[in-house]
Design a protein around this motif. Structure first.
Motif, short mmCIF file in Angstrom:
data_model
loop_
_atom_site.label_atom_id
_atom_site.label_comp_id
_atom_site.label_asym_id
_atom_site.label_seq_id
_atom_site.Cartn_x
_atom_site.Cartn_y
_atom_site.Cartn_z
N TYR A 1 -4.67 10.13 0.21
CA TYR A 1 -3.29 9.88 0.64
C TYR A 1 -2.80 11.01 1.54
CZ TYR A 1 -3.38 6.32 -2.93
OH TYR A 1 -3.71 5.23 -3.68
N CYS B 1 1.87 6.31 -7.21
CA CYS B 1 0.81 7.23 -7.63
C CYS B 1 1.28 8.68 -7.52
CB CYS B 1 -0.45 7.01 -6.81
SG CYS B 1 -1.34 5.48 -7.20
N ASN C 1 -14.63 6.28 -1.14
CA ASN C 1 -13.27 6.55 -1.59
C ASN C 1 -13.21 6.72 -3.10
OD1 ASN C 1 -12.20 6.53 0.95
ND2 ASN C 1 -11.59 4.39 0.90
N ARG D 1 -8.90 2.31 -7.99
CA ARG D 1 -8.59 3.74 -8.04
C ARG D 1 -7.58 4.03 -9.15
NH1 ARG D 1 -7.27 4.40 -1.66
NH2 ARG D 1 -9.39 4.46 -0.84
N GLU E 1 1.25 4.11 -2.97
CA GLU E 1 1.09 5.55 -2.78
C GLU E 1 2.25 6.32 -3.42
OE1 GLU E 1 0.43 6.90 1.16
OE2 GLU E 1 -1.13 5.42 1.60
N LEU F 1 0.83 -1.21 0.00
CA LEU F 1 0.00 0.00 0.00
C LEU F 1 0.86 1.26 0.00
CD1 LEU F 1 -2.71 -1.16 2.57
CD2 LEU F 1 -2.93 -1.04 0.08
N TYR G 1 -0.37 -3.62 -7.61
CA TYR G 1 -1.56 -4.12 -6.93
C TYR G 1 -2.03 -5.45 -7.51
CZ TYR G 1 -1.87 0.36 -4.54
OH TYR G 1 -1.61 1.46 -3.76
N GLN H 1 -9.58 -2.47 -4.09
CA GLN H 1 -9.98 -1.08 -3.93
C GLN H 1 -8.91 -0.13 -4.49
OE1 GLN H 1 -11.00 -0.20 0.12
NE2 GLN H 1 -10.94 2.00 -0.18
N GLU H 2 -7.66 -0.40 -4.13
CA GLU H 2 -6.58 0.47 -4.59
C GLU H 2 -6.35 0.31 -6.09
OE1 GLU H 2 -5.20 2.79 -2.73
OE2 GLU H 2 -6.55 2.12 -1.14
#
Length: 319
Positions: A319, A242, A305, A273, A239, A235, A254, A269-270
């Motif tokens: 974030y 991204c 989110n 996004r 971040e 995770l 991911y 979920q990530e």
């Protein structure tokens, strides 16, 4: 000794116990050692019953300690605390019991009592690093960061290789936004153990927050080399990617995480996004659906989110 006694006429000391007292002692011994055997065999419930009956006959300190430990193994924290309280009342100078009681207070988030117990432990042994470490945990729970640092420094003065104390001091220092000092402690841990996951993750967080994205990514990569199943490392690295506008690399990351841990809703979920950032609305919707399927109790959080993406595809407030 028995032979010598018989030769020289030495008498055995009189046993003035009543027959009932002798039977109670015999029953106590049987229950205690049955409990120990049951614990060693993994029969925890039976062990607890044995220890409980044993202390009903004789509240011997060792058996009280065995019972408290068995309660903790069974996640019966309140019972463990009552038993340790009883043990400490019986012998206020029992350092091991004091430290165990402090640990239970920490589990119960009773930091005020924990602090008092730690002070008693330190009074018994002012060279005990664990006592200072637990005192620091209590101070941190009470939001006394400076006192926590003092206690941790004292712990490290007693044990220079106490990595837990370095880690906690780094966490407290970082809470105070003392990045340089926190990193020094983390580097010390990593000099002792280059594979320490907690130190690597916190160092990566600090590097990311202070604008050193490459160094942060290196820390997260190393964490994943040590433990490919470290959810937090995926995770945090995502971040970073991204933030560097490397959405395709983040999606690949991911996907790797999902391949290893397909039951983790957060990775879908990530990835959803990131797919939305890449213009893949259909793929994003599929990932959102999968995340809700795995963790339906978090549906509001997941859909909320996704709504944090603006029209330009930039995420806000995550974030």
């Amino acid at each position: 000794m028995g032979l010598l006694s018989s030769l020289f006429g030495e008498k055995k000391p009189d046993d003035n116990r009543t027959p009932q007292e002798k039977q109670d002692q015999k029953n106590f011994d049987i229950l205690k050692y049955d409990g120990i055997r049951a614990r060693n065999m993994g029969r925890l419930d039976y062990a607890i019953r044995c220890f409980e009956q044993a202390i009903g006959l004789n509240d011997e300190p060792e058996t009280l300690g065995l019972l408290a430990h068995a309660y903790l193994q069974a996640n019966r924290t309140d019972d463990a605390r009552l038993t340790l309280d009883r043990l400490v009342r019986q012998n206020p100078s029992d350092l091991h019991a004091l430290l165990s009681l402090a640990g239970v207070c920490y589990m119960q988030e009773d930091y005020a009592t924990m602090k008092e117990v730690c002070q008693k432990a330190i009074a018994q042994d002012d060279k005990n690093a664990q006592a200072y470490f637990l005192a620091a945990r209590a101070e941190r729970g009470l939001k006394n960061d400076l006192n926590a640092i003092v206690m941790l420094t004292k712990a490290l003065a007693q044990n220079e290789t106490f990595t837990q104390a370095y880690q906690l001091r780094a966490e407290v220092l970082w809470d105070m936004r003392q990045a340089h000092e926190a990193t020094d402690d983390l580097n010390h841990i990593l000099s002792l153990n280059p594979d320490d996951e907690d130190a690597l993750l916190l160092k990566g967080r600090i590097e990311a927050a202070t604008g050193h994205a490459d160094e942060a990514e290196t820390c997260f990569n190393r964490t994943l080399e040590v433990n490919p199943f470290n959810e937090t490392a995926y995770l945090l690295k995502g971040e970073i990617l991204c933030g560097l506008k490397k959405a395709e690399e983040a999606e690949t990351l991911y996907t790797e995480a999902i391949d290893l841990m397909p039951d983790k809703a957060v990775f879908y979920q990530e990835r959803g996004r990131v797919r939305l950032l890449n213009g893949n609305k259909e793929g994003a919707a599929e990932d959102m659906k999968k995340a809700i399927e795995i963790a339906p109790e978090k549906e509001g959080q997941i859909t909320g989110n996704f709504s944090n993406f603006g029209k330009d595809g930039i995420q806000t407030g995550i974030y």
